[in-house]
Enzyme design. Structure first.
Site, mmCIF file in Angstrom:
data_model
loop_
_atom_site.group_PDB
_atom_site.id
_atom_site.type_symbol
_atom_site.label_atom_id
_atom_site.label_comp_id
_atom_site.label_asym_id
_atom_site.label_seq_id
_atom_site.Cartn_x
_atom_site.Cartn_y
_atom_site.Cartn_z
ATOM 1 N N ASP A 149 0.831 -1.189 0.000
ATOM 2 C CA ASP A 149 0.000 0.000 0.000
ATOM 3 C C ASP A 149 0.876 1.253 0.000
ATOM 4 O O ASP A 149 1.864 1.332 0.745
ATOM 5 C CB ASP A 149 -0.898 -0.034 1.244
ATOM 6 C CG ASP A 149 -1.815 1.161 1.335
ATOM 7 O OD1 ASP A 149 -2.685 1.298 0.461
ATOM 8 O OD2 ASP A 149 -1.653 1.962 2.277
ATOM 9 N N GLU A 166 1.790 -0.401 -5.071
ATOM 10 C CA GLU A 166 0.889 0.700 -5.386
ATOM 11 C C GLU A 166 1.801 1.921 -5.499
ATOM 12 O O GLU A 166 2.196 2.515 -4.494
ATOM 13 C CB GLU A 166 -0.151 0.896 -4.286
ATOM 14 C CG GLU A 166 -1.167 1.979 -4.626
ATOM 15 C CD GLU A 166 -2.148 2.256 -3.495
ATOM 16 O OE1 GLU A 166 -3.332 2.493 -3.782
ATOM 17 O OE2 GLU A 166 -1.721 2.230 -2.319
#
Length: 702
Positions: A362, A399
């Site tokens: 993330d 990401e």
């Protein structure tokens, strides 16, 4: 004669289960026999007759170990680490006469207090072990203390039998990733599971996933987090930190996702899930959050990292404030050697102890920031993970952006090891499908594998293609709503993205119009057909296969209800969509040329070529184009030549297309047509075919 106990000596630092070699004198603290522990084994490790406790702090002046009876708030014993048990900045002590099933533990750490230098030691705080393998008091969803007060840890006995289970080791280009939330996947009663909202609930649905055809599941955060962190009430509904992107403990699984309490064997149910998936040829990836923690900024809770070394674990401004590149209050100092080692230890632990097959990171751009927050050219952490031997076969997916404005899609430091969530694929395909001008060229490049972004770097399998994920609209909502509808989140609809590139097909929200609903389903089929016919690794959101809805909420991070839960009733209502997803997944698996380059082309065709209504474009698509043709050609050793032509018409009118000329021994067959729900192969009469308005057709050479 002094008290003595069996211990292994120097070899013990390499294993938590030492063999008895000789006797070492013991000290006695708070009624327990103790001796120096295993300095190179962080956390708590059970050994015959006792437990080794090891922590480190650069700035601490003293450390105390606190022992608690199970589920009690006050310690029954406090054991200060003797100063001669400290080596460097490491405190390590073996405590004998401990039964791991009868106690929980925490620490108190003393040291200097100078906030402007980032030093905020507080000897009154109970601190959670940064290497805790299980966190107590977490097993019942919604019953935790707000802001993580008095987190404690348990010692975990790792006796799970993996038998001779091999890992699937599926190549990136062959993956079909299914992103899911553990709780939301089966929590609604419509799932008809015996253990809704748990790892066991997912296991009950493995036949379903196998029938669908996915071969990898990506679990949204399962590291221990406190769902009560965002606890509040809006219009009579209780809101939580539902998604879990706010880590409390990096080494501990979220025990509220288990069907039963696993005292001192926390993680076994998750291991059973991973084992069952791998046995079916399904890989399991974890969505991991190393960019920040649940401790927030100076107003946030104080339960672990702040108390051990605040100025090491977090990126701080020159005056001791928290940089906030995560958008969540703090930012982890990922490239500091201490933090870098912890992250590497953590990932190694999940791979060796849980047999995890991959990780999605993330806000991964934060992992490449230096201690002053600036992006680094060759971040030590990312390089360490890329070349670590234990992580050699696991997938590393970034990401490649963060909340501080750093956007690295196509440029993420990779060493040909990291893949990326391709946010440009999502945006370009969404805009093209709804008919925006000037998008055809970009959509064609995304379908062809984003060669403009990755080919020059030699990163053939770097692109993870997606149109939907947890963050934003699900696929059905993408074609039901022009605008977000997030009032239920309590922020007056100011949260969530505004650039959704969505289209409501003529009515905002649910409608009884047969024409609009038919168009919406066709748009969903268009999107999934292009996803399955694009080079790269496809990923889609759980529930898209049966038109699950979030009722227009594009930021359902706090919604522990039917907004976020899958409504399995929609599976029967939209069985035709599920069957289309099945068909397209099987189609992708059959035609290898869609997944990767298979040679220098066949039938005289290049590997990838672009076409308009007439074949063989000699110029790029212009701003007025809304039709694109992408043809893949190659050679499969066991199947011979493979030629697949993907025709996408984003016009609101039918279009007659001329297909490329094939050798005399071959002919075109239409294998996919999103104009209809049911799919079958239809021979093409001649070289021309009609591609209906707002539809996708896929032709194969036979």
């Amino acid at each position: 004669m002094p008290n003595t106990a069996p211990i292994s000596g120097e070899a013990a630092v390499h294993t938590p289960l030492p063999r008895t070699i000789h006797l070492v004198p013991l000290d006695r603290i708070a009624g327990f026999d103790v001796r120096p522990g295993f300095y190179e084994i962080n956390g708590a490790a059970a050994i015959p007759g006792g437990v080794s406790f090891t922590v480190h702090s650069h700035g601490a002046t003293s450390v105390e170990l606190l022992l608690f009876h199970r589920e009690q708030d006050e310690p029954f014993a406090v054991l200060p680490f003797p100063q001669h048990y400290r080596i460097g900045n490491v405190y390590s002590m073996i405590v004998f006469q401990l039964n791991i099933e009868e106690f929980e533990y925490a620490y108190r750490v003393d040291g200097p207090y100078d906030p402007k230098k980032g030093l905020i030691f507080d000897k009154t705080k109970y601190l959670l072990d940064p290497y805790a393998k299980a966190v107590t008091g977490q097993s019942q969803w919604g019953a935790k203390s707000p802001f993580g007060q008095h987190y404690k840890a348990r010692v975990v006995k790792d006796d799970f039998d993996w038998a001779d289970m091999p890992q699937p080791l599926i190549p990136m280009e062959d993956l079909i990733i299914y992103e899911m939330h553990v709780r939301g996947f089966t929590k609604d009663p419509s799932s008809n599971t015996a253990h809704p909202g748990t790892f066991s609930g997912i296991m009950e649905k493995l036949d379903y996933l196998t029938q669908l055809g996915v071969n990898a599941i990506e679990l949204m955060p399962i590291f221990e987090f406190d769902e009560m962190q965002d606890y509040r009430e809006v219009d009579g509904n209780i809101l939580y930190n539902y998604w879990g992107y706010s880590t409390v403990s990096f080494f501990a699984p979220n025990t509220s996702y288990t069907a039963s309490t696993e005292y001192n064997r926390e993680g076994n149910e998750l291991k059973q899930l991973i084992q069952a998936c791998n046995q079916r040829g399904i890989e399991v990836y974890l969505d991991v959050v190393f960019n920040h923690t649940a401790e927030g900024n100076e107003k946030g809770p104080f339960f672990s990292f702040k108390g051990f070394d605040n100025n090491i674990y977090y990126l701080l401004t020159p005056d001791g404030q928290y940089y906030n590149f995560s958008g969540c209050g703090n930012t982890m100092n990922c490239n500091h050697p201490i933090v870098r080692q912890m992250i590497l230890d953590c990932l190694r632990y999940w791979v060796t102890t849980y047999r995890v097959n991959g990780f999605r990171f993330d806000l991964a751009s934060i992992l490449g920031r230096s201690e002053d927050g600036s992006p680094m050219g060759a971040p030590p952490l990312l390089q360490s993970l890329a070349f670590d031997p234990i992580l050699g076969n696991v997938k590393l997916i970034a990401e490649a952006w963060d909340a501080g404005g750093l956007y690295q899609v196509g440029t993420f430091p990779s060493w040909n090891r990291w893949a990326e969530w391709n946010g440009r694929y999502r945006d370009d395909i969404r805009r093209y499908l709804k008919g925006d001008e000037g998008c055809a060229q970009w959509a064609a490049l995304r379908i062809a594998g984003s060669q403009d972004m990755y080919a020059s770097q030699g990163r053939v399998n770097a692109s993870v293609n997606f149109i939907t994920c947890h963050d934003g609209f699900p696929l059905w909502d993408l074609y039901c709503y022009n605008e977000k509808h997030n009032l239920a989140n309590g922020w007056n609809n100011t949260d969530g993205a505004n650039d959704n590139n969505s289209w409501n097909c003529g009515a905002e929200g649910e409608t009884d119009s047969p024409e609009i609903n038919a168009l919406r389903k066709r748009m969903c089929r268009n999107a999934f057909a292009l996803l399955m016919c694009s080079r790269g690794t496809p990923m889609f959101l759980a529930g898209d296969e049966f038109c699950n809805t979030q009722f227009g909420n594009n930021n359902a991070y706090c919604q522990d209800n039917i907004i976020s839960w899958l409504d399995w009733n929609r599976l029967e209502q939209n069985r035709d969509m599920f069957q289309f997803f099945q068909y397209m997944i099987a189609f992708r698996k059959h035609w290898r040329v869609l997944r990767t380059q298979t040679g220098d082309g066949s039938c005289g065709f290049p590997d990838v070529s672009f076409h308009g209504a007439a074949p063989w474009r000699d110029r790029p698509f212009d701003g007025h184009d809304r039709y694109i043709g992408v043809m893949f050609s190659g050679w499969e050793r066991d199947a011979g030549p493979q030629v697949v032509y993907v025709a996408s018409n984003a016009w609101w009118e039918d279009l007659t297309v001329t297909l490329p000329q094939l050798p005399a021994s071959m002919h075109w067959v239409k294998a996919v047509d999103t104009w209809t729900a049911e799919q079958s192969e239809t021979p093409v009469n001649g070289m021309q075919a009609v591609v209906r308005e707002r539809s996708v057709a896929v032709f194969v050479a036979k």
